[in-house]
Design a protein around this motif. Sequence first.
Motif, PDB file in Angstrom:
ATOM      1  N   UNK A 108       0.832  -1.205   0.000  1.00 25.17           N
ATOM      2  CA  UNK A 108       0.000   0.000   0.000  1.00 25.17           C
ATOM      3  C   UNK A 108       0.868   1.257   0.000  1.00 25.17           C
ATOM      4  N   UNK A 109       0.352   2.306  -0.584  1.00 22.21           N
ATOM      5  CA  UNK A 109       1.103   3.552  -0.685  1.00 22.21           C
ATOM      6  C   UNK A 109       0.697   4.506   0.442  1.00 22.21           C
ATOM      7  N   UNK A 110       1.644   4.759   1.309  1.00 26.09           N
ATOM      8  CA  UNK A 110       1.439   5.715   2.398  1.00 26.09           C
ATOM      9  C   UNK A 110       2.336   6.932   2.168  1.00 26.09           C
ATOM     10  N   UNK A 111       1.842   8.096   2.509  1.00 23.65           N
ATOM     11  CA  UNK A 111       2.657   9.304   2.455  1.00 23.65           C
ATOM     12  C   UNK A 111       3.058   9.683   3.872  1.00 23.65           C
ATOM     13  N   UNK A 112       4.290   9.304   4.256  1.00 23.62           N
ATOM     14  CA  UNK A 112       4.756   9.544   5.619  1.00 23.62           C
ATOM     15  C   UNK A 112       5.550  10.846   5.703  1.00 23.62           C
ATOM     16  N   UNK A 113       5.139  11.713   6.625  1.00 22.45           N
ATOM     17  CA  UNK A 113       5.928  12.907   6.894  1.00 22.45           C
ATOM     18  C   UNK A 113       7.110  12.562   7.786  1.00 22.45           C
ATOM     19  N   UNK A 114       6.892  11.612   8.665  1.00 23.11           N
ATOM     20  CA  UNK A 114       7.927  11.168   9.584  1.00 23.11           C
ATOM     21  C   UNK A 114       8.742  10.051   8.930  1.00 23.11           C
ATOM     22  N   UNK A 115       9.962  10.337   8.547  1.00 20.78           N
ATOM     23  CA  UNK A 115      10.797   9.353   7.861  1.00 20.78           C
ATOM     24  C   UNK A 115      11.241   8.213   8.787  1.00 20.78           C
ATOM     25  N   UNK A 116      11.169   8.440  10.078  1.00 20.85           N
ATOM     26  CA  UNK A 116      11.590   7.420  11.048  1.00 20.85           C
ATOM     27  C   UNK A 116      10.399   6.668  11.654  1.00 20.85           C
ATOM     28  N   UNK A 117       9.287   6.717  10.980  1.00 19.83           N
ATOM     29  CA  UNK A 117       8.081   6.079  11.502  1.00 19.83           C
ATOM     30  C   UNK A 117       8.284   4.573  11.687  1.00 19.83           C
ATOM     31  N   UNK A 118       7.713   4.046  12.756  1.00 16.26           N
ATOM     32  CA  UNK A 118       7.768   2.605  13.010  1.00 16.26           C
ATOM     33  C   UNK A 118       6.549   1.957  12.350  1.00 16.26           C
ATOM     34  N   UNK A 119       6.809   1.030  11.430  1.00 15.57           N
ATOM     35  CA  UNK A 119       5.732   0.375  10.687  1.00 15.57           C
ATOM     36  C   UNK A 119       5.561  -1.058  11.183  1.00 15.57           C
ATOM     37  N   UNK A 120       4.417  -1.338  11.769  1.00 15.10           N
ATOM     38  CA  UNK A 120       4.079  -2.696  12.187  1.00 15.10           C
ATOM     39  C   UNK A 120       3.095  -3.242  11.162  1.00 15.10           C
ATOM     40  N   UNK A 121       3.630  -3.804  10.104  1.00 20.54           N
ATOM     41  CA  UNK A 121       2.832  -4.236   8.964  1.00 20.54           C
ATOM     42  C   UNK A 121       2.783  -5.757   8.853  1.00 20.54           C
ATOM     43  N   UNK A 122       1.640  -6.266   8.457  1.00 19.20           N
ATOM     44  CA  UNK A 122       1.507  -7.689   8.145  1.00 19.20           C
ATOM     45  C   UNK A 122       0.742  -8.472   9.195  1.00 19.20           C
ATOM     46  N   UNK A 123       0.442  -9.734   8.862  1.00 15.05           N
ATOM     47  CA  UNK A 123      -0.403 -10.557   9.726  1.00 15.05           C
ATOM     48  C   UNK A 123       0.254 -10.906  11.067  1.00 15.05           C
ATOM     49  N   UNK A 124       1.553 -10.672  11.163  1.00 14.58           N
ATOM     50  CA  UNK A 124       2.241 -10.888  12.440  1.00 14.58           C
ATOM     51  C   UNK A 124       1.633 -10.012  13.530  1.00 14.58           C
ATOM     52  N   UNK A 125       1.037  -8.898  13.113  1.00 12.02           N
ATOM     53  CA  UNK A 125       0.457  -7.948  14.057  1.00 12.02           C
ATOM     54  C   UNK A 125      -1.081  -7.979  14.040  1.00 12.02           C
ATOM     55  N   UNK A 126      -1.626  -9.154  13.837  1.00  9.62           N
ATOM     56  CA  UNK A 126      -3.079  -9.307  13.840  1.00  9.62           C
ATOM     57  C   UNK A 126      -3.660  -8.908  15.198  1.00  9.62           C
ATOM     58  N   UNK A 127      -4.735  -8.124  15.157  1.00  6.40           N
ATOM     59  CA  UNK A 127      -5.405  -7.699  16.383  1.00  6.40           C
ATOM     60  C   UNK A 127      -6.676  -8.534  16.553  1.00  6.40           C
ATOM     61  N   UNK A 128      -6.643  -9.439  17.534  1.00  2.00           N
ATOM     62  CA  UNK A 128      -7.749 -10.356  17.780  1.00  2.00           C
ATOM     63  C   UNK A 128      -8.237 -10.238  19.216  1.00  2.00           C
TER      64      UNK A 128
END
Length: 212
Positions: free
Chosen positions: A15-35
């Motif tokens: 997905x295309x995100x426009x981040x202003x913060x270049x040091x942003x922490x990205x928790x992406x993917x099914x590893x971070x499923x919220x159940x």
Amino acid sequence: NCDIIINQNSYANKLKYNFKNKNITKLFGHKYTILKSNLNWNNNSKLNKKIKNIFLIFGGTDVKNYYTKFSKKLSNYNLHINVLNEIIKKKLSKIKNKKNIKIHKNKKIDEIIKKNNIDLIISCCGSVLYEIFLYKVPIITVLCVGNQKNAFDFYSEKKAIIRSNVNNIKKNIKDFSLKERVNLVKKASRYSNIYGVKLIKQKLIKFSKNDT
């Protein structure tokens, strides 16, 4: 302009995100499923050779009236529907008395699946997917709203779900072999993580310590 962004979808990195913060922490993917933490994932029941019980899950508003449309197409199966609000209750007023339809009022989907020997789930592609991915029941999905298209396309391409619609559902079920259903369940389980919330918590604690 945030410090952390969480996206549990397995296609999040595409997905295309426009981040202003270049040091942003990205928790992406099914590893971070919220159940939900109070669910029981131990569904050890084997799949039946023949599909008899189908669980329909079309969200809290059923915007396309799928409960009614699919009930007309699937009169030869036992259909299970969970009713948790007045919107769905009203929409089911014309079909709730059909002999093949069983209405449930249970906040725990896992209990409905186990107690009723659910053979197949027909569902939208919303966040509920990540819960039902782990119940070892094959899933046929339909597109309920436009913002579900990424999940609809991605998980069908990965053969974790079968994509369908009202017109094709009877054929999809008829052609759905036991071998195909078993393989589908195995692949679906890879796209959800019961420890996702715990992992997110660890990441947030670590981030807050580093921030101070």
